[in-house]
Motif scaffolding. Structure first.
Motif, PDB file in Angstrom:
ATOM      1  N   GLY A   1       1.074  -1.222  -0.121  1.00 59.46           N
ATOM      2  CA  GLY A   1      -0.262   0.183   0.320  1.00 59.46           C
ATOM      3  C   GLY A   1       1.133   1.004   0.112  1.00 59.46           C
ATOM      4  O   GLY A   1       1.486   1.689   0.224  1.00 59.46           O
TER       5      GLY A   1
ATOM      6  N   ASN B   1      -3.458   2.802  -3.234  1.00 54.73           N
ATOM      7  CA  ASN B   1      -2.510   0.990  -3.609  1.00 54.73           C
ATOM      8  C   ASN B   1      -2.096   1.364  -5.376  1.00 54.73           C
ATOM      9  O   ASN B   1      -3.462   2.343  -6.101  1.00 54.73           O
TER      10      ASN B   1
ATOM     11  N   TRP C   1     -12.806  -0.950   4.982  1.00 55.90           N
ATOM     12  CA  TRP C   1     -12.245  -0.943   4.141  1.00 55.90           C
ATOM     13  C   TRP C   1     -12.430   0.214   3.202  1.00 55.90           C
ATOM     14  O   TRP C   1     -11.524   0.863   2.730  1.00 55.90           O
TER      15      TRP C   1
ATOM     16  N   VAL D   1      -3.295   0.631   1.999  1.00 58.55           N
ATOM     17  CA  VAL D   1      -3.680  -0.977   1.909  1.00 58.55           C
ATOM     18  C   VAL D   1      -3.452  -1.909   0.805  1.00 58.55           C
ATOM     19  O   VAL D   1      -3.440  -1.501  -0.432  1.00 58.55           O
TER      20      VAL D   1
ATOM     21  N   TYR E   1      -3.122  -5.696  -1.311  1.00 62.36           N
ATOM     22  CA  TYR E   1      -3.182  -6.073  -1.983  1.00 62.36           C
ATOM     23  C   TYR E   1      -2.702  -7.577  -2.258  1.00 62.36           C
ATOM     24  O   TYR E   1      -1.343  -7.669  -2.816  1.00 62.36           O
TER      25      TYR E   1
ATOM     26  N   ALA F   1      -7.255  -7.971   1.158  1.00 63.89           N
ATOM     27  CA  ALA F   1      -6.842  -6.690   1.515  1.00 63.89           C
ATOM     28  C   ALA F   1      -6.190  -6.247   2.574  1.00 63.89           C
ATOM     29  O   ALA F   1      -7.011  -7.118   3.926  1.00 63.89           O
ATOM     30  N   SER F   2      -5.085  -6.204   3.031  1.00 65.78           N
ATOM     31  CA  SER F   2      -5.235  -6.204   4.036  1.00 65.78           C
ATOM     32  C   SER F   2      -3.990  -4.153   4.556  1.00 65.78           C
ATOM     33  O   SER F   2      -4.260  -4.080   3.659  1.00 65.78           O
ATOM     34  N   TRP F   3      -3.959  -4.324   5.866  1.00 67.35           N
ATOM     35  CA  TRP F   3      -3.131  -2.598   6.362  1.00 67.35           C
ATOM     36  C   TRP F   3      -3.595  -2.818   7.740  1.00 67.35           C
ATOM     37  O   TRP F   3      -3.916  -3.656   8.550  1.00 67.35           O
TER      38      TRP F   3
END
Length: 540
Positions: A209, A217, A262, A272, A274, A289-291
């Protein structure tokens, strides 16, 4: 230092909540052209990732930030600057993970060597204690273990030499999948089917991200409406169907879980990450998706446990839980949340998730905001040399997911507003069974050893002692065969009146009262008169 031969009990603490978030959804409605683009991009970037990982492993301990920049600069013409950054960062993270695994492997080898050396030094047939194994049972077993000691020493020397030189061994796609190639019959796979798994495992479609960029992103972009597009590598730019070398997919990415969070994040242009991956077994494509989010400030233990806790005892097939008030008294009935740890890893993980979900829902319904669990760690106990021929017990330790259970519970409890208190697991099962199993058992409630252990865990989290005071011998009690501190039951009548007269001495210092003044508190030897008795007449 330890007292009375007991080891020091570590203080309880509130486990900090997890700060990472990851959600996944399936990409439905992909066309043939969409899948072709994903396969070509994943294969091309995967080959670059393999080449970069080889360069990172070759650098070893001599790697520097300048070498990192040179690797990224070399990958940029064949991909893009952002793809090159994600590839080099992924290679560095993979190398660091391999180093941690190498350190754990060396620690396990050292523990195995030390245990075999100790047992070989003991006489054959020597019986061990409860905590330490004894000697080997026969001369044949002693000889076999002496040969194994030589093998472990050789492995340990090789592993230590690799670590000193900075060498690690990594298989992109996984070592297990690589070895499956030699056992296709046992895995019930054809060579073509195995090749699909192998290629899918080595593809690279992950982008970090970027805070401040549109939708968080620039490489893999998903809009609030679910439209997904990727920045194509330079050799695949002719496949673009949008401006600036981008490809827009027909499928929509809709996140059902944590969707509002999100959406709020990408609308604020926060970072974020991906990752797109292919499930070869089901023939499906997924995007994750991760953050990172700022960790919530931790509360003191006294505040967290002010309203009581739910003590949890972790076992091989269930979680034993009991609710305790702030004074350490069990309330209601114990609960059990069962799971099955047999089968493959995904099945075990699902069983743990379902059990923790039921535990958290019950905790919320009870109005409790804290769960107390044991701070278990079986890493030092998993060596097979420590437990000898107890194969069933070794298998239990190996399959029990202590780290995963702790991580799952911390993350899931934080979403429910429930704090997790970690306590020292020393003596909780033993003292729970000794001091709480029998007193809590009634005619309609059967309390197991695990239920009593959950009470012990909860009391330790609250700061109360686990062991209860032992009654003195009958002849040393002031009331002879009756316990002086025993309380009357709630249905006992006349419990506030004076004690009836009994013949014989009541204490060692003074004989009991006799005659007509035996029940008169004002007539006894006391320093003051009782406040509730007045000698003045109420009327003239």
């Amino acid at each position: 230092m330890a007292v009375d031969g007991l080891r020091v009990i570590a203080p309880s603490f509130v486990v900090p909540g997890s700060s990472g978030v990851a959600i996944r959804t399936r990409l439905k409605g992909l066309t043939v052209a969409d899948e072709r683009v994903l396969r070509l991009a994943g294969a091309h970037l995967g080959s670059l990732a393999g080449r970069d990982l080889k360069a990172r492993c070759a650098a070893g301990l001599e790697h520097s930030s300048q070498a990192w920049a040179d690797r990224k600069r070399g990958l940029t013409p064949e991909s893009s600057s952002r793809w090159a950054g994600s590839i080099t960062k992924g290679s560095h993270d993979q190398w660091a993970l391999a180093r941690r695994g190498q350190a754990a492997h060396i620690a396990g080898l050292r523990a195995g060597v030390a245990m075999i050396e100790r047992r070989l030094a003991l006489p054959i047939g020597f019986r061990g204690g409860k905590r330490e194994p004894g000697g080997y049972r026969s001369r044949r077993e002693w000889h076999a273990k002496s040969r194994r000691l030589g093998v472990l020493r050789a492995r340990l020397a090789a592993a230590e030499a690799d670590r000193a030189a900075g060498r690690v061994r990594i298989v992109r796609g996984g070592k297990r999948l690589l070895n499956t190639r030699h056992n296709l019959g046992a895995a019930q796979l054809t060579e073509a089917r195995w090749r699909e798994h192998w290629e899918a495992g080595r593809w690279f479609l992950a982008a970090d991200g970027e805070a401040g960029k549109r939708w968080g992103n620039e490489t893999i972009r998903i809009t609030p409406g679910g439209e997904m597009s990727i920045k194509l590598p330079t050799p695949l730019a002719d496949l673009a169907n949008a401006r600036h070398g981008r490809y827009v997919f027909t499928a929509r990415a809709v996140f059902a879980h944590r969707g509002p969070e999100w959406t709020e994040r990408i609308e604020r242009n926060l970072a974020v990450a991906y990752r797109i991956h292919h499930d070869a077994d089901r023939g499906r494509w997924y995007v994750t998706a991760s953050w990172q989010r700022p960790a919530a400030p931790g509360l003191p233990l006294c505040i967290v446990a002010a309203g009581g806790v739910v003590g949890v005892d972790t076992n091989d097939d269930h979680l034993a839980a009991w609710r305790l008030d702030s004074h350490g008294n069990p309330l209601g009935r114990p609960r059990r949340f069962c799971y099955d740890l047999t089968g493959h890893a995904e099945h075990r993980d699902a069983q743990i998730r379902h059990a923790l979900t039921r535990l958290l829902h019950w905790t919320r319904r009870a109005g409790v905001t804290a769960i107390a669990v044991e701070d278990l760690d079986f890493e030092q106990d998993k060596t097979r040399e420590k437990h000898g021929n107890r194969k069933r017990f070794r298998r239990l330790l190996s399959r029990f997911p202590t780290a995963k259970l702790r991580a799952r519970l911390t993350g899931m409890a934080g979403e429910h507003g429930i704090a997790v208190i970690a306590v020292d697991p020393a003596y909780t099962s033993r003292w729970g069974a000794q001091h709480w199993q029998k007193p809590l058992t009634t005619a309609t409630r059967k309390v197991s050893r695990h239920d009593a252990a959950s009470v012990a865990v909860g009391r330790r989290a609250l700061g109360h002692p686990i062991r209860r005071r032992t009654a003195p011998p009958p002849r040393d009690q002031s009331d002879h065969a009756e316990h002086r501190t025993a309380q009357a039951g709630p249905d006992t009548r006349r419990r506030e009146e004076t004690r009836p007269r009994r013949p014989g001495p009541r204490t060692r210092s003074a004989p009991p009262g006799r005659g007509q003044y035996a029940g008169n508190q004002d007539a006894q030897h006391r320093s003051e008169r009782p406040a509730e008795q007045d000698t003045l007449p109420l009327s003239p």
